[in-house]
Scaffold this motif. Structure first.
Motif, short mmCIF file in Angstrom:
data_model
loop_
_atom_site.label_atom_id
_atom_site.label_comp_id
_atom_site.label_asym_id
_atom_site.label_seq_id
_atom_site.Cartn_x
_atom_site.Cartn_y
_atom_site.Cartn_z
N LEU A 225 -32.89 45.23 10.89
CA LEU A 225 -33.12 46.08 12.06
C LEU A 225 -31.84 46.43 12.79
CD1 LEU A 225 -36.36 44.54 13.61
CD2 LEU A 225 -36.05 46.91 12.90
N TRP A 226 -30.85 45.54 12.69
CA TRP A 226 -29.64 45.70 13.48
C TRP A 226 -28.42 46.15 12.68
CZ3 TRP A 226 -28.87 45.26 18.76
CH2 TRP A 226 -30.00 44.91 19.50
N GLU A 227 -28.61 46.51 11.41
CA GLU A 227 -27.44 46.93 10.64
C GLU A 227 -27.06 48.38 10.94
OE1 GLU A 227 -28.43 46.34 6.56
OE2 GLU A 227 -29.10 48.40 6.30
N ASP A 228 -27.99 49.18 11.49
CA ASP A 228 -27.67 50.58 11.83
C ASP A 228 -28.61 51.06 12.94
OD1 ASP A 228 -26.62 53.10 11.83
OD2 ASP A 228 -27.55 53.74 9.94
N PRO A 229 -28.59 50.42 14.10
CA PRO A 229 -29.56 50.77 15.16
C PRO A 229 -29.37 52.16 15.73
CG PRO A 229 -27.90 49.26 16.01
CD PRO A 229 -27.69 49.34 14.53
N PHE A 230 -28.16 52.71 15.63
CA PHE A 230 -27.92 54.05 16.19
C PHE A 230 -28.63 55.14 15.39
CE2 PHE A 230 -24.86 52.83 19.33
CZ PHE A 230 -24.23 51.72 18.81
N SER A 231 -29.06 54.83 14.16
CA SER A 231 -29.70 55.84 13.32
C SER A 231 -31.22 55.78 13.35
CB SER A 231 -29.22 55.70 11.86
OG SER A 231 -27.85 55.97 11.76
N ILE A 232 -31.78 54.77 13.98
CA ILE A 232 -33.23 54.62 13.99
C ILE A 232 -33.86 55.76 14.78
CG2 ILE A 232 -35.16 53.17 14.71
CD1 ILE A 232 -33.44 50.73 14.22
N LYS A 233 -34.80 56.47 14.13
CA LYS A 233 -35.46 57.59 14.80
C LYS A 233 -36.77 57.17 15.43
CE LYS A 233 -33.63 61.26 11.81
NZ LYS A 233 -33.99 62.34 10.85
N SER A 234 -37.49 56.27 14.76
CA SER A 234 -38.81 55.88 15.27
C SER A 234 -39.07 54.43 14.90
CB SER A 234 -39.89 56.78 14.66
OG SER A 234 -41.16 56.40 15.08
N PRO A 235 -39.43 53.56 15.85
CA PRO A 235 -39.54 53.83 17.28
C PRO A 235 -38.16 53.96 17.92
CG PRO A 235 -39.93 51.51 16.86
CD PRO A 235 -39.76 52.16 15.52
N LYS A 236 -37.95 54.96 18.78
CA LYS A 236 -36.64 55.26 19.35
C LYS A 236 -36.54 54.77 20.79
CE LYS A 236 -32.58 57.22 18.97
NZ LYS A 236 -31.60 56.76 18.00
N ASN A 237 -35.58 53.88 21.02
CA ASN A 237 -35.19 53.54 22.38
C ASN A 237 -33.74 53.09 22.33
OD1 ASN A 237 -34.91 50.47 22.51
ND2 ASN A 237 -36.96 50.68 21.61
N TYR A 238 -33.14 52.94 23.49
CA TYR A 238 -31.71 52.65 23.55
C TYR A 238 -31.43 51.30 24.20
CZ TYR A 238 -31.56 57.60 22.41
OH TYR A 238 -31.75 58.81 21.80
N ARG A 239 -32.45 50.44 24.27
CA ARG A 239 -32.24 49.14 24.92
C ARG A 239 -31.31 48.24 24.10
NH1 ARG A 239 -35.81 48.16 29.03
NH2 ARG A 239 -34.24 46.62 29.59
N PHE A 240 -31.14 48.55 22.81
CA PHE A 240 -30.24 47.74 22.00
C PHE A 240 -28.81 47.80 22.53
CE2 PHE A 240 -27.87 50.99 19.72
CZ PHE A 240 -28.72 52.09 19.76
N ILE A 241 -28.46 48.90 23.21
CA ILE A 241 -27.12 49.02 23.78
C ILE A 241 -26.91 47.95 24.85
CG2 ILE A 241 -25.59 50.52 25.12
CD1 ILE A 241 -26.85 52.89 23.67
N GLU A 242 -27.94 47.69 25.65
CA GLU A 242 -27.83 46.66 26.68
C GLU A 242 -27.65 45.27 26.07
OE1 GLU A 242 -31.00 49.31 29.24
OE2 GLU A 242 -31.31 47.14 29.12
N ILE A 243 -28.33 45.05 24.94
CA ILE A 243 -28.18 43.75 24.25
C ILE A 243 -26.76 43.59 23.73
CG2 ILE A 243 -28.98 42.38 22.29
CD1 ILE A 243 -31.75 43.59 22.71
N TYR A 244 -26.21 44.68 23.18
CA TYR A 244 -24.82 44.63 22.76
C TYR A 244 -23.91 44.31 23.94
CZ TYR A 244 -25.37 46.69 18.05
OH TYR A 244 -25.67 46.91 16.75
N LEU A 245 -24.17 44.95 25.07
CA LEU A 245 -23.26 44.84 26.22
C LEU A 245 -23.32 43.48 26.91
CD1 LEU A 245 -23.64 48.39 27.80
CD2 LEU A 245 -21.84 47.54 26.30
N CYS A 246 -24.30 42.66 26.58
CA CYS A 246 -24.31 41.31 27.17
C CYS A 246 -23.13 40.49 26.67
CB CYS A 246 -25.63 40.60 26.90
SG CYS A 246 -25.80 39.95 25.24
#
Length: 470
Positions: free
Chosen positions: A47-68
């Motif tokens: 799930l996390w090897e290419d999160p920027f390319s995921i189209k569905s389900p689409k959300n951007y909360r993974f960026i916050e997890i990175y930023l922790c």
């Protein structure tokens, strides 16, 4: 083999092999992580090897997890702009940045800009949005570098000067930490890493103007394990470009050629590539010699993108006949210069002649046409021996009284279960009606084990297809 692993107690290895089959099925992977800890541990890296390319389900909360993973100082800087205080998770179960395998700068930029816009105060200024996006981009690259990620592919696609400025600091970090791109196997546009000659096996040229590029023969002759070259929407493939390719002493393994213009200058390129060519876009073609070369040398095409034009329609039929033993993906679209009458005429000619030359099985067929019901019926009858896993139709209507194509789809597709997935979009004067939005129709198709999809979500992007395939 699988049974021996099961009875020897090696369940995790066996389960890992099973989960690998869901590699790009993100909805299923999301379900897997809820089963138990073992399933979660095996599914999370995918799930996390290419999160920027995921189209569905689409959300951007993974960026916050990175930023922790940011330093306290950088978190304070972000909190000066972001509206809610509980932005960063206090702790995470995994070291998520470590799993990243694929980075595409264009997708990274779009994802961060969208996330930043939704988390900034109402109506942020352009200057504020640019600043916060640049800060996050630099922070993410720093996190990836510090985690010594094992990057497999890196795409450098810059659409405008603002994006270039945004990534300037990130590029400086990469130049200072060259191990970041040391092991990549798929590189788009960036050839500066001196260690790539024995690791780089894929190059994607995307929207590149080759006019002032004069080092191609030297580049290709130095790459020892290069297995696939892809040219997508590029320019200035002139005599100078062709001469450079002719000077390449190693096999020129051109797998993809998608251009908006074709002429006789490309004939040597087609001949040199030969059966390495697997993905091809055919547009207006005036050269008889080029047409003959396509028939003689390119029998291994699996992905064909056709742009209908009065000068290439006969070539299209010949080419499909020639490659149908390998053809798996087919897209047929209008030429943008066709008028209404031309679109209707070419759609009719195509549907009257296409069905009988299709292969017995297609993974994907996307028809972007102006369809008359009687022509569609002919096509569906002639192609009744062809199973299409995913069928997409975008039908341009130029008269509100145009015959509905859905009854033909139900009669020849639904009742005979000739597809697994179906997406249909009817367009009239810029307004679209997607079959996916008609809930009763969707339920009827489900009774025949046919899943109706959103049309635009189902369209294959050429760049994404190449990236995932190679």
């Amino acid at each position: 083999m699988a049974c021996s692993k099961f009875f020897s107690g090696d369940l995790s290895e066996l389960l890992n092999e099973v989960i690998q089959y869901f590699h790009y099925d993100y909805k299923t992977l999301h379900s897997c992580i809820l089963v138990n800890r073992l399933w979660c541990r095996l599914a999370i890296p995918l799930l996390w090897e290419d999160p920027f390319s995921i189209k569905s389900p689409k959300n951007y909360r993974f960026i916050e997890i990175y930023l922790c993973n940011l330093s306290d100082d950088d978190k304070k800087r972000l909190n000066e702009y972001v509206i809610h205080s509980g932005l960063f998770p206090s702790n995470t179960l995994f070291n998520y940045p470590k799993f990243i395998k694929h980075l595409d700068i264009y997708k990274v930029y779009n994802s961060i800009e969208t996330w930043a816009y939704t988390n900034l105060p109402t109506s942020p200024t352009t200057q504020m949005l640019d600043f916060i996006t640049e800060l996050i981009v630099r922070s993410l690259f720093l996190i990836f570098i510090e985690n010594e990620v094992n990057l497999h592919s890196f795409g450098v696609i810059i659409k405008n000067y603002e994006e270039f400025e945004c990534f300037d600091a990130a590029f400086e970090l990469i130049l200072q930490n060259t191990n970041f791109v040391h092991n990549i196997k798929s590189l788009t546009l960036d050839f500066d890493n001196p260690n790539c000659s024995n690791t780089l096996n894929t190059i994607i040229f995307y929207s590149i103007d080759f006019k002032n590029i004069n080092v191609l023969s030297e580049l290709f002759n130095q790459l020892n394990v290069l297995e696939s070259i892809h040219i997508v929407n590029c320019y200035s493939l002139d005599s100078g470009f062709i001469q450079q390719i002719n000077n390449v002493t190693k096999p020129f393994k051109l797998r993809s050629l998608f251009l908006d213009k074709m002429d006789e200058l490309l004939d040597p390129l087609i001949q040199k590539s030969g059966n390495y060519l697997e993905n091809f876009k055919i547009t207006k073609c005036n050269s008889l010699q080029l047409s003959q070369s396509l028939e003689l040398y390119c029998s291994n095409i699996k992905f064909l993108y056709v742009v209908l034009h009065f000068k290439n329609i006969n070539l299209i039929f010949k080419l499909i006949k020639n490659i149908r033993q390998n053809l798996n993906y087919l897209i047929i679209n209008f030429s943008i210069i066709c008028n209404v009458d031309g679109k209707i005429k070419f759609s009719s000619i195509l549907l009257q002649n296409l069905g009988q030359i299709l292969p017995f099985k297609l993974e994907y067929l996307n028809l972007v046409l102006a369809i008359k019901g009687s022509d569609l019926e002919v096509f569906l009858k002639n192609s009744q021996n062809t199973f299409i896993k995913k069928l997409l139709i975008r039908n341009a209507k130029y008269d509100k009284n145009n015959q509905d194509i859905l009854p033909y789809i139900k009669e020849y597709i639904m009742k005979k279960k000739r597809v697994e997935y179906l997406a249909i979009l009817d367009l009239f004067r810029g307004k679209g009606v997607d079959l996916f939005s008609l809930k009763d129709e969707v339920k009827e198709f489900q009774l025949y084990d046919i899943q109706v999809l959103d049309y635009y979500d189902s369209v294959i992007g050429v760049y994404d297809f190449i990236k995932e395939t190679y």
